[in-house]
Design an enzyme around this catalytic site. Structure first.
Site, PDB file in Angstrom:
ATOM      1  N   LYS A  70      -9.583   1.933  -2.754  1.00 40.30           N
ATOM      2  CA  LYS A  70      -9.888   1.454  -1.398  1.00 40.30           C
ATOM      3  C   LYS A  70     -11.328   1.816  -1.047  1.00 40.30           C
ATOM      4  O   LYS A  70     -11.732   2.977  -1.124  1.00 40.30           O
ATOM      5  CB  LYS A  70      -8.927   2.108  -0.415  1.00 40.30           C
ATOM      6  N   GLU A  90       0.855  -1.187   0.000  1.00 39.31           N
ATOM      7  CA  GLU A  90       0.000   0.000   0.000  1.00 39.31           C
ATOM      8  C   GLU A  90       0.893   1.239   0.000  1.00 39.31           C
ATOM      9  O   GLU A  90       1.890   1.298   0.725  1.00 39.31           O
ATOM     10  CB  GLU A  90      -0.871  -0.014   1.266  1.00 39.31           C
ATOM     11  N   CYS A 108      -5.731  -3.005   2.370  1.00 36.49           N
ATOM     12  CA  CYS A 108      -5.565  -2.808   3.811  1.00 36.49           C
ATOM     13  C   CYS A 108      -6.867  -2.930   4.612  1.00 36.49           C
ATOM     14  O   CYS A 108      -7.326  -4.034   4.861  1.00 36.49           O
ATOM     15  CB  CYS A 108      -4.881  -1.470   4.060  1.00 36.49           C
TER      16      CYS A 108
END
Lengths: 328, 328
Positions: free
Chosen positions: B163, B112, B204
């Site tokens: 994301k 990330e 994540c």
């Protein structure tokens, strides 16, 4: 929850003139609240008298001063040895329930099929029409279910969960089992309330299905209890992982209660009854031998993790959702 | 997949008279199939000639004799150190990609925000309008996203994941972070195909949301890759648990790739890039230092666990389901 207890000594009930408050003395009683209600009330009364004798005009007691249930209760997971003698199995269960109660347990959970050896060939013989507490093969008309009942202290049936996901697996040379040969599956998600705390019930293989746990959490559960009998293959592989995964994903307490291991049995249970907190910490765990796990379930941890890692409100229900199709 | 390769030596292409088959000799070539295509073909040709010289009338080669991709591929998780020097970050990434490729990697995953220190104050400065491979702060009009792009070897963009769950948490005295101060969230579930294998991408915090993983699995994924940067609080608590939970619940491979730990950085990453198989075994894991994890992803294990513990077909979609509300 316990506002009335606080209100009784809250200033808004005072009728004194304004001048009175210029020099009034307040007492905040930070008392220890335990599981013994009479003891809690005795402590409160003693502290009120003491504060009054020291000149207090107002005495404030903590929220839920008479009960620890709002934030904590004690759970007992009975990992008993289950054999072929049904009367003996029930005797063991009853003895362990009494013992756990005498040790302060508020909720007692028995393992999957606590009255019957685990095996499809045993279920018809051990099935009950009159339900008993815990998980037993249940006979209902022509059908058999793997059923967990929940009873309160007065003998009232609080909930009844029929295993929704039957255990049909085939790991060659390790474990092959087909519950569906004999059992029918339930079709309801099951929760019950205990002192204002919502608790969900699943049985063993149900634990593998995250959507079921998610729906119980969505319905407000802070605790999930799974009577279960994993085996010597699936136990070491996935027992603790599944408990931690459900606890962490749904941010609640998870209790798994297993029969003790009996290496002479046709189906050898893994044991290791386990209690996991909402941070996914294993807070208590038995080994494979008979025993009872007795531990506090602190519900303030549920609120703690849910406020600190607020995944419950961050779920993207505009993009996806888990839906319940049947009425509970 | 590779039927044409087998068909070329399949008996149904033979035009011999029936009498011919009375004493015909068949050769089954059980050859080793590796990542080197030219080597595979060379082996096959050599074995065909050898079999023919030994009198074989029919020579059969194994399925996918020229390629290991059908059941296995090699993945590289690049756990690189990410610093303030953007050019240096990109140079490191490019060097590691080349290195991984020379070691036989078919898929290379970067962590990330591999081009930028992780922190909301850095994202505007490091944001890219032209997307590069891996996960970077992406600028699109007035909005910034945390975006992972996927490219094939010829430079074609295969997929782009923004994301979907922004990292907003507040664990007092431990870690407080609010991506939403700067970033916008994506609203798409993202998958791509590699040699017929479907792979899902999350970033994540997306890892905490089981429904997203479940929907990627439902869409046919056998592998999920999460570039991620857990920290020194959430890392030890939940990094490995989440990888194993997703792998076990969805019965697929899960790869987490983290930046290396930099204790001088404002946000200290946990490291520990991890590869978990569909049985929830951690098959490979790095520590916190810079490094590249290179490992085989054997897709036959996906089929193995799904057939042995068939939860995917045992889900009670008559009672519940996970639904996607947007079009992917």
């Amino acid at each position: 929850m316990c506002e009335s207890a606080i209100d009784a000594v809250h200033p808004r009930f005072s009728k004194k003139p304004a001048s009175f408050y210029k020099g009034f003395k307040i007492a905040l009683v930070q008392m220890k609240v335990g599981a013994d209600k009479a003891q809690n009330i005795e402590t409160a009364v003693r502290e009120i008298h003491k504060a009054k004798s020291q000149g207090a005009h107002i005495v404030a007691l903590p929220e839920c001063f008479n009960s620890p249930y709002g934030t904590s209760f004690k759970i007992a997971l009975v990992q008993m040895k289950v054999g072929a003698d049904k009367a003996q199995n029930i005797e063991t269960a009853v003895r362990e329930i009494h013992k756990a109660k005498s040790q302060g347990a508020h909720i007692v959970a028995l393992p999957e099929c606590f009255n019957s050896p685990y095996g499809t060939k045993w279920f018809p013989e051990y099935a009950e029409e009159v339900r008993v507490s815990g998980t037993v093969p249940e006979r209902c008309g022509g059908a058999l279910y793997n059923t967990c009942t929940v009873w309160d202290g007065s003998g009232k049936l609080l909930a009844q969960h029929r295993k929704m996901h039957l255990f049909d697996i085939d790991i060659p040379d390790k474990i092959t089992f087909r519950e569906s040969e004999v059992l029918s599956a339930g079709d309801q998600i099951t929760t019950f309330e205990y002192q204002g705390v919502k608790i969900g019930v699943g049985i063993c293989y149900d634990l593998r299905f995250s959507e079921m746990a998610h729906l119980m959490a969505k319905q407000g559960c802070s605790v999930l209890i799974y009577p279960a009998a994993f085996n010597m293959t699936t136990g070491p592989k996935h027992w603790e992982l599944l408990a931690k995964a459900r606890a962490n994903d749904e941010q609640l307490w998870v209790a798994l209660v297993s029969p003790a291991r009996d290496t002479e049995a046709g189906y050898v249970a893994w044991g290791h009854s386990t209690l996991v907190d909402p941070w996914a910490n294993v807070v208590a765990k038995l080994d494979e031998k008979p025993g009872t796990l007795l531990a506090d379930v602190d519900l303030s941890i549920v609120e703690e993790v849910r406020s600190q890692i607020p995944v419950r409100v961050q779920r993207r229900t505009d993009v996806y959702d888990t839906v319940l199709k049947t009425k509970c």
